[in-house]
Design a protein around this motif. Structure first.
Motif, mmCIF file in Angstrom:
data_model
loop_
_atom_site.group_PDB
_atom_site.id
_atom_site.type_symbol
_atom_site.label_atom_id
_atom_site.label_comp_id
_atom_site.label_asym_id
_atom_site.label_seq_id
_atom_site.Cartn_x
_atom_site.Cartn_y
_atom_site.Cartn_z
ATOM 1 N N TYR A 122 -7.994 -2.155 2.953
ATOM 2 C CA TYR A 122 -9.156 -1.485 1.726
ATOM 3 C C TYR A 122 -10.729 -1.975 2.450
ATOM 4 O O TYR A 122 -10.503 -3.093 2.839
ATOM 5 N N TYR A 123 -10.928 -1.605 2.071
ATOM 6 C CA TYR A 123 -13.018 -2.371 2.727
ATOM 7 C C TYR A 123 -12.654 -3.568 1.413
ATOM 8 O O TYR A 123 -12.845 -3.772 0.259
ATOM 9 N N PRO A 124 -13.428 -4.938 2.387
ATOM 10 C CA PRO A 124 -14.118 -4.430 3.876
ATOM 11 C C PRO A 124 -12.561 -4.939 4.504
ATOM 12 O O PRO A 124 -13.149 -4.996 5.915
ATOM 13 N N GLY A 125 -10.744 -5.304 4.674
ATOM 14 C CA GLY A 125 -9.830 -5.104 5.698
ATOM 15 C C GLY A 125 -9.182 -5.840 5.068
ATOM 16 O O GLY A 125 -9.297 -7.145 5.170
ATOM 17 N N VAL A 126 -8.602 -5.462 3.739
ATOM 18 C CA VAL A 126 -7.219 -6.285 3.125
ATOM 19 C C VAL A 126 -6.266 -5.306 2.717
ATOM 20 O O VAL A 126 -6.182 -4.346 2.757
ATOM 21 N N TYR A 127 -5.653 -5.674 2.607
ATOM 22 C CA TYR A 127 -4.163 -5.528 2.210
ATOM 23 C C TYR A 127 -4.216 -4.397 0.788
ATOM 24 O O TYR A 127 -3.289 -3.487 0.763
ATOM 25 N N GLU A 128 -4.576 -5.392 0.038
ATOM 26 C CA GLU A 128 -3.921 -5.188 -1.249
ATOM 27 C C GLU A 128 -4.948 -4.824 -1.859
ATOM 28 O O GLU A 128 -5.933 -4.974 -1.930
ATOM 29 N N SER A 129 -4.574 -3.770 -2.881
ATOM 30 C CA SER A 129 -5.995 -3.273 -3.956
ATOM 31 C C SER A 129 -6.946 -4.349 -4.468
ATOM 32 O O SER A 129 -7.912 -3.514 -5.082
ATOM 33 N N SER A 130 -5.938 -4.780 -4.610
ATOM 34 C CA SER A 130 -6.932 -5.874 -6.384
ATOM 35 C C SER A 130 -7.950 -7.225 -5.603
ATOM 36 O O SER A 130 -8.279 -7.182 -5.897
ATOM 37 N N LYS A 131 -7.773 -7.276 -3.886
ATOM 38 C CA LYS A 131 -8.458 -7.584 -3.073
ATOM 39 C C LYS A 131 -9.622 -6.595 -2.559
ATOM 40 O O LYS A 131 -9.994 -7.627 -2.065
#
Length: 535
Positions: free
Chosen positions: A202-211
């Motif tokens: 997910y943007y800007p480069g995390v696994y969790e949608s919450s982040k």
């Protein structure tokens, strides 16, 4: 008025005999109200699947006249390059059907289409090289399977240089997700020798949608510069075995769930227990902290088990989940001032996961004692009810620790003591939802949101359906300041679960305009509300 007419069926163009009914109106742009020229309108009979679709174009002033229609109902789709497709007649009460009967002539139709937005950027690896053709999704929160989750609204593929462009987006709040169609092993590895794969990011480069970063699309036009690369990581496995209560065989109806320990992360992985052995496995899980929960049910009882898992650089195997019978949680309830609640007062626990459990209600004794006897390893929503007016949940403590809101996370273990304080000075909010009541409206709901948005965590919003005439009354409201919304559930809406409004996850990204409400102790606040689109 210069008009254009086309006929569409699934296999191409067609000509034939058409009816004598007509429908006329205008297509206008949202905001300015100006007519939209050359908008395409597709009329499809709603009562005869597979029937011919008739198409028309608006003139230079946005006006149109559809002729050759039969005396039946039609669904209408309005399309225009650079605009979001619409199907609602705003001049006819918000309906999505044109009903031709009686005089066989529908006049004064109005379709409002909104200019669309575009999100663009590029996708490259850590060396600045294109990752090739990669899918990029624009996601918005949506209600699915009883909870708010991110759902895909639109998507695009990157080109040979890694550039992507997601077009025809409605205004709203989005997150971006980039991923290959399946995990892809890259051609290089780290010094440790770990194999790396490309995982959804997910943007800007995390696994969790919450982040993920929320992207606010407020005005039409192109928003560029959303550049990021697929997140390279080692996807891992989690394996283990479920054992029955006191060594007995695991029931056939056994399900294991793996969720992030962070309650704001809505990811969820599920696996079935193998018959007889009780073995389970999760594959392709990104690193992180997780909670593994097992639920099983047979003719005698429902059981559960839980354990915490930390995934770092290697697989986790050999887990053992020993099933346990339901626990009993006891406690006491008082009203503010320290006295026992009045007769006819009760508390209710409702599981918020997919656990195979029933709601557990506890009447409060005259001494204020309470008891829940079917508590599993799960998350619960606590609510209160009473035959007496003005009572509401004021505070909750589990084993002496304050609980934020009404969400009780008992996945690790239920508490030994639950303490509840009920307020007795609640007020009420009443009024009317102003709007056109037509056959296209399934119903209206009114929602109160705390004006202090920091109180949303763990809370459950107050909701109330209106009567047929739009009148509503919400009672037992804690004193304070609120935002009030009225939402219309339309017959054409695929989702019509009022529970979506009591879960506060929709609030931060919603663009509607609320009314402000101040609730005084034991007072009644009156307000009229206009209906707004669902979150």
């Amino acid at each position: 008025m210069k008009l254009f007419w086309l006929v569409i069926i699934s296999c191409g163009w067609a000509a034939g005999q058409y009816g004598s009914c007509t429908a006329s109106g205008v297509v206008v742009q949202e905001g300015s109200g100006e007519g939209v020229p050359r908008a395409r309108l597709l009329f499809t009979p709603s009562t005869r699947p597979g029937s011919i679709t008739l198409g028309y174009f608006s003139d230079d002033q946005g006006r149109f006249e559809a002729f050759g229609l039969d005396p039946t109902s039609y669904s209408v789709s309005v399309q225009k390059s650079g605009f979001v497709e619409t199907a609602r007649d705003t001049a006819g009460g918000g309906g999505d059907l044109v009903r031709l009967g009686g005089r066989c002539d529908a006049k004064g139709l109005q379709y409002v289409i909104a200019p669309a937005a575009v999100i663009s950027g590029s996708i490259v690896d850590r060396n600045g090289v294109s990752q090739g053709i990669t899918a990029v999704d624009a996601l918005r929160r949506g209600w699915l399977n009883g909870r708010w989750q991110f759902r895909k609204v639109a998507s695009a593929f990157s080109d040979g240089q890694g550039r992507y462009r997601i077009a025809r987006l409605p205004l709203g709040t989005y997150v971006l997700r980039v991923h290959p169609s399946a995990p892809v092993t890259v051609k290089y590895g780290e010094g440790s020798g770990f194999t790396q794969v490309s995982a959804p990011a997910y943007y800007p480069g995390v696994y969790e949608s919450s982040k993920a970063q929320l992207i606010q699309v407020r005005v039409p036009g192109e928003m560029g510069g959303y550049d990021f690369g697929p997140l390279m990581t080692q996807l891992l496995r989690v394996e283990g075995r479920v054992t029955g209560v006191e060594g007995r065989m695991v029931p056939q109806q056994c399900r294991v769930t793996l969720r992030p320990s962070d309650l704001t992360d809505t990811r969820e992985y599920q696996a079935d227990c193998q018959p007889e052995s009780g073995n389970f496995a999760f594959a392709e899980i990104p690193p992180g902290n997780y909670r593994v929960t097992a639920y099983a049910a047979d003719a005698e009882q429902v059981t559960s088990a839980v354990c915490e898992v930390e995934l770092q650089s290697s697989d986790v195997t050999g887990l053992t989940l020993a099933m346990e019978p339901p626990s009993t949680v006891k406690g006491r309830a008082t009203v503010s001032g320290g006295v026992a609640p009045p007769n006819g007062t009760w508390l209710k626990l409702k599981p918020v996961s997919a656990a195979p459990a029933v709601d557990d209600a506890s009447p409060i004794s005259t001494a204020g004692q309470l008891e829940f006897s079917m508590v599993l390893h799960d998350r619960y929503r606590l609510s209160a009810g009473s035959n007496q007016p003005n009572l509401y949940l004021q505070s909750v403590q589990a084993d002496g620790k304050p609980v934020e809101g009404t969400l009780l996370d008992w996945t690790a273990h239920p508490p030994d003591l639950l303490e509840v304080v009920l307020g007795q000075d609640g007020g009420s909010v009443e009024g009317t939802v102003r709007g056109a009541f037509s056959q296209s409206v399934r119903g209206y709901y009114v929602v109160l949101v705390p004006a202090d948005l920091s109180k949303l965590a763990g809370s459950e919003l107050l909701t109330q359906p209106t009567q047929a005439n739009g009148v509503f009354q919400i009672t037992n409201v804690p004193p304070g300041d609120y935002y009030a919304y009225a939402f219309a559930f339309l017959m054409r809406d695929r989702i019509n679960d009022p529970a979506m409004l009591s879960d506060p996850l929709w609030v931060p990204g919603y663009r509607g305009q609320p009314a402000t409400v101040h609730v005084t102790p034991r007072g009644s606040t009156k307000i009229d509300l206009p209906p707004q689109p669902l979150p």
